[in-house]
Write a protein that holds these residues in place. Sequence first.
Motif, PDB file in Angstrom:
ATOM      1  N   GLY A 167       9.084   9.613   5.659  1.00  0.00           N
ATOM      2  CA  GLY A 167       8.328   8.634   4.891  1.00  0.00           C
ATOM      3  C   GLY A 167       9.177   8.247   3.694  1.00  0.00           C
ATOM      4  O   GLY A 167       9.808   9.104   3.079  1.00  0.00           O
ATOM      5  N   ASP A 168       9.236   6.978   3.371  1.00  0.00           N
ATOM      6  CA  ASP A 168      10.162   6.540   2.321  1.00  0.00           C
ATOM      7  C   ASP A 168       9.608   6.645   0.910  1.00  0.00           C
ATOM      8  O   ASP A 168      10.350   6.468  -0.053  1.00  0.00           O
ATOM      9  N   ARG A 169       8.331   6.949   0.765  1.00  0.00           N
ATOM     10  CA  ARG A 169       7.790   7.133  -0.594  1.00  0.00           C
ATOM     11  C   ARG A 169       6.444   7.834  -0.540  1.00  0.00           C
ATOM     12  O   ARG A 169       5.761   7.828   0.471  1.00  0.00           O
ATOM     13  N   ARG A 170       6.108   8.411  -1.674  1.00  0.00           N
ATOM     14  CA  ARG A 170       4.814   9.070  -1.857  1.00  0.00           C
ATOM     15  C   ARG A 170       3.727   7.997  -1.906  1.00  0.00           C
ATOM     16  O   ARG A 170       3.946   6.900  -2.413  1.00  0.00           O
ATOM     17  N   LEU A 171       2.562   8.310  -1.388  1.00  0.00           N
ATOM     18  CA  LEU A 171       1.450   7.370  -1.461  1.00  0.00           C
ATOM     19  C   LEU A 171       0.899   7.353  -2.882  1.00  0.00           C
ATOM     20  O   LEU A 171       0.591   8.394  -3.457  1.00  0.00           O
ATOM     21  N   SER A 172       0.796   6.165  -3.426  1.00  0.00           N
ATOM     22  CA  SER A 172       0.262   5.961  -4.767  1.00  0.00           C
ATOM     23  C   SER A 172      -0.432   4.602  -4.770  1.00  0.00           C
ATOM     24  O   SER A 172      -0.223   3.789  -3.860  1.00  0.00           O
ATOM     25  N   PRO A 173      -1.260   4.322  -5.776  1.00  0.00           N
ATOM     26  CA  PRO A 173      -2.012   3.060  -5.785  1.00  0.00           C
ATOM     27  C   PRO A 173      -1.099   1.842  -5.615  1.00  0.00           C
ATOM     28  O   PRO A 173      -0.097   1.689  -6.314  1.00  0.00           O
ATOM     29  N   GLY A 174      -1.419   0.998  -4.642  1.00  0.00           N
ATOM     30  CA  GLY A 174      -0.689  -0.241  -4.405  1.00  0.00           C
ATOM     31  C   GLY A 174       0.633  -0.103  -3.672  1.00  0.00           C
ATOM     32  O   GLY A 174       1.267  -1.100  -3.355  1.00  0.00           O
ATOM     33  N   ALA A 175       1.064   1.114  -3.394  1.00  0.00           N
ATOM     34  CA  ALA A 175       2.363   1.327  -2.751  1.00  0.00           C
ATOM     35  C   ALA A 175       2.349   0.857  -1.304  1.00  0.00           C
ATOM     36  O   ALA A 175       1.329   0.922  -0.609  1.00  0.00           O
TER      37      ALA A 175
END
Length: 155
Positions: A37-45
Amino acid sequence: MRAPEVRTGMLIRRPVDEVYQAFTEPGVTSWFWFTHGDRRLSPGATATWTWGMYGVSTRVRVKDIRVNQRILIDWNLDDQPTEVEWRFEARGLTTWVEIFNRGFEATDDGVQAALDATEGFTLVLAGAKLWLERAIEPGLIADRFPDQASPDWRR
Protein backbone atom coordinates in the motif's frame (compact mmCIF):
# COMPACT_ATOMS: atom_id res chain seq x y z
CA MET A 1 -34.19 -7.10 -8.03
CA ARG A 2 -32.74 -5.18 -5.09
CA ALA A 3 -29.07 -4.14 -5.22
CA PRO A 4 -26.95 -6.62 -3.25
CA GLU A 5 -24.86 -5.60 -0.27
CA VAL A 6 -22.02 -7.33 1.54
CA ARG A 7 -21.82 -7.75 5.30
CA THR A 8 -19.28 -9.87 7.14
CA GLY A 9 -17.78 -9.72 10.61
CA MET A 10 -15.40 -11.40 13.01
CA LEU A 11 -14.17 -11.10 16.57
CA ILE A 12 -10.44 -10.40 16.77
CA ARG A 13 -8.88 -10.95 20.17
CA ARG A 14 -6.77 -7.78 20.24
CA PRO A 15 -7.48 -4.25 21.50
CA VAL A 16 -9.37 -1.96 19.14
CA ASP A 17 -6.42 0.39 18.53
CA GLU A 18 -4.29 -2.50 17.23
CA VAL A 19 -7.05 -3.84 15.00
CA TYR A 20 -7.90 -0.42 13.62
CA GLN A 21 -4.23 0.30 12.89
CA ALA A 22 -3.94 -3.01 11.03
CA PHE A 23 -6.43 -1.72 8.46
CA THR A 24 -5.04 1.82 8.15
CA GLU A 25 -1.29 1.15 8.17
CA PRO A 26 -0.13 -0.63 4.98
CA GLY A 27 2.99 -1.95 6.70
CA VAL A 28 0.69 -4.05 8.88
CA THR A 29 -2.05 -4.76 6.33
CA SER A 30 0.49 -6.22 3.90
CA TRP A 31 1.04 -9.16 6.27
CA PHE A 32 -2.50 -10.46 5.75
CA TRP A 33 -4.15 -8.79 2.71
CA PHE A 34 -2.42 -6.85 -0.05
CA THR A 35 1.33 -6.94 -0.66
CA HIS A 36 1.86 -3.18 -0.88
CA GLY A 37 0.00 0.00 0.00
CA ASP A 38 1.50 3.35 -0.94
CA ARG A 39 0.19 5.33 2.04
CA ARG A 40 -1.56 5.18 5.37
CA LEU A 41 -5.31 5.75 5.30
CA SER A 42 -6.15 9.23 6.51
CA PRO A 43 -9.02 11.68 5.85
CA GLY A 44 -9.28 12.48 2.13
CA ALA A 45 -6.32 10.30 1.15
CA THR A 46 -6.23 8.33 -2.08
CA ALA A 47 -4.16 5.16 -1.80
CA THR A 48 -3.10 2.43 -4.18
CA TRP A 49 -3.19 -1.13 -2.92
CA THR A 50 -1.29 -3.81 -4.84
CA TRP A 51 -1.60 -7.58 -4.78
CA GLY A 52 1.82 -8.53 -6.13
CA MET A 53 0.99 -12.21 -6.28
CA TYR A 54 -1.59 -11.44 -8.98
CA GLY A 55 -0.03 -8.36 -10.56
CA VAL A 56 -3.10 -6.21 -9.86
CA SER A 57 -3.80 -3.05 -7.92
CA THR A 58 -6.70 -0.77 -7.09
CA ARG A 59 -7.07 2.81 -5.97
CA VAL A 60 -9.18 3.70 -2.94
CA ARG A 61 -10.28 7.07 -1.55
CA VAL A 62 -10.97 7.69 2.13
CA LYS A 63 -14.39 9.30 2.58
CA ASP A 64 -14.57 9.20 6.37
CA ILE A 65 -12.40 7.97 9.16
CA ARG A 66 -13.05 7.88 12.90
CA VAL A 67 -10.11 6.55 14.87
CA ASN A 68 -10.82 3.11 16.38
CA GLN A 69 -14.45 3.25 15.16
CA ARG A 70 -14.88 3.49 11.40
CA ILE A 71 -13.19 3.58 8.01
CA LEU A 72 -15.26 4.47 4.93
CA ILE A 73 -13.70 4.33 1.47
CA ASP A 74 -14.59 4.30 -2.18
CA TRP A 75 -13.03 1.08 -3.47
CA ASN A 76 -11.81 0.30 -6.96
CA LEU A 77 -11.98 3.90 -8.18
CA ASP A 78 -11.01 3.10 -11.77
CA ASP A 79 -13.42 0.24 -12.49
CA GLN A 80 -16.96 -0.04 -11.11
CA PRO A 81 -16.34 1.60 -7.72
CA THR A 82 -18.22 0.55 -4.62
CA GLU A 83 -18.22 1.80 -1.04
CA VAL A 84 -16.54 -0.22 1.72
CA GLU A 85 -17.02 0.45 5.41
CA TRP A 86 -15.22 -1.07 8.37
CA ARG A 87 -16.79 -0.70 11.82
CA PHE A 88 -14.77 -1.43 14.94
CA GLU A 89 -16.43 -2.13 18.29
CA ALA A 90 -14.20 -2.40 21.36
CA ARG A 91 -15.19 -5.28 23.62
CA GLY A 92 -12.67 -5.06 26.43
CA LEU A 93 -9.40 -6.45 25.08
CA THR A 94 -11.12 -7.79 21.95
CA THR A 95 -12.60 -6.08 18.90
CA TRP A 96 -15.68 -6.89 16.82
CA VAL A 97 -15.01 -5.88 13.20
CA GLU A 98 -17.70 -5.66 10.55
CA ILE A 99 -17.15 -4.92 6.88
CA PHE A 100 -19.92 -3.63 4.63
CA ASN A 101 -19.60 -3.25 0.86
CA ARG A 102 -22.33 -1.33 -0.98
CA GLY A 103 -22.99 0.06 -4.43
CA PHE A 104 -23.30 -3.07 -6.55
CA GLU A 105 -25.63 -3.05 -9.52
CA ALA A 106 -28.97 -4.84 -9.22
CA THR A 107 -28.02 -7.30 -11.97
CA ASP A 108 -26.76 -10.87 -12.14
CA ASP A 109 -23.23 -9.48 -12.53
CA GLY A 110 -23.75 -7.26 -9.49
CA VAL A 111 -24.90 -10.22 -7.43
CA GLN A 112 -21.84 -12.21 -8.48
CA ALA A 113 -19.55 -9.27 -7.63
CA ALA A 114 -21.16 -9.04 -4.18
CA LEU A 115 -20.70 -12.77 -3.59
CA ASP A 116 -17.04 -12.52 -4.61
CA ALA A 117 -16.58 -9.51 -2.31
CA THR A 118 -18.18 -11.37 0.60
CA GLU A 119 -15.73 -14.21 0.15
CA GLY A 120 -12.78 -11.82 -0.17
CA PHE A 121 -13.59 -9.67 2.84
CA THR A 122 -14.26 -12.76 4.97
CA LEU A 123 -10.79 -14.05 4.06
CA VAL A 124 -9.35 -10.63 4.93
CA LEU A 125 -10.89 -10.78 8.41
CA ALA A 126 -9.68 -14.33 8.93
CA GLY A 127 -6.18 -13.31 7.83
CA ALA A 128 -6.21 -10.27 10.13
CA LYS A 129 -7.27 -12.51 13.01
CA LEU A 130 -4.40 -14.95 12.39
CA TRP A 131 -1.83 -12.17 12.04
CA LEU A 132 -2.97 -10.07 14.99
CA GLU A 133 -3.69 -12.90 17.42
CA ARG A 134 -0.92 -15.37 16.54
CA ALA A 135 1.60 -13.49 14.34
CA ILE A 136 1.04 -16.09 11.62
CA GLU A 137 1.34 -14.80 8.06
CA PRO A 138 -1.75 -16.52 6.68
CA GLY A 139 -1.23 -16.36 2.91
CA LEU A 140 -4.99 -16.78 2.48
CA ILE A 141 -5.29 -14.29 -0.36
CA ALA A 142 -2.59 -15.91 -2.50
CA ASP A 143 -3.76 -19.41 -1.60
CA ARG A 144 -7.32 -18.69 -2.72
CA PHE A 145 -6.23 -18.68 -6.39
CA PRO A 146 -2.88 -20.53 -6.34
CA ASP A 147 -2.86 -21.19 -10.09
CA GLN A 148 -3.08 -17.45 -10.78
CA ALA A 149 -0.51 -16.32 -8.20
CA SER A 150 3.06 -15.58 -9.20
CA PRO A 151 5.34 -18.23 -7.67
CA ASP A 152 7.86 -15.61 -6.46
CA TRP A 153 5.50 -13.09 -4.84
CA ARG A 154 6.62 -13.62 -1.24
CA ARG A 155 8.98 -11.15 0.41
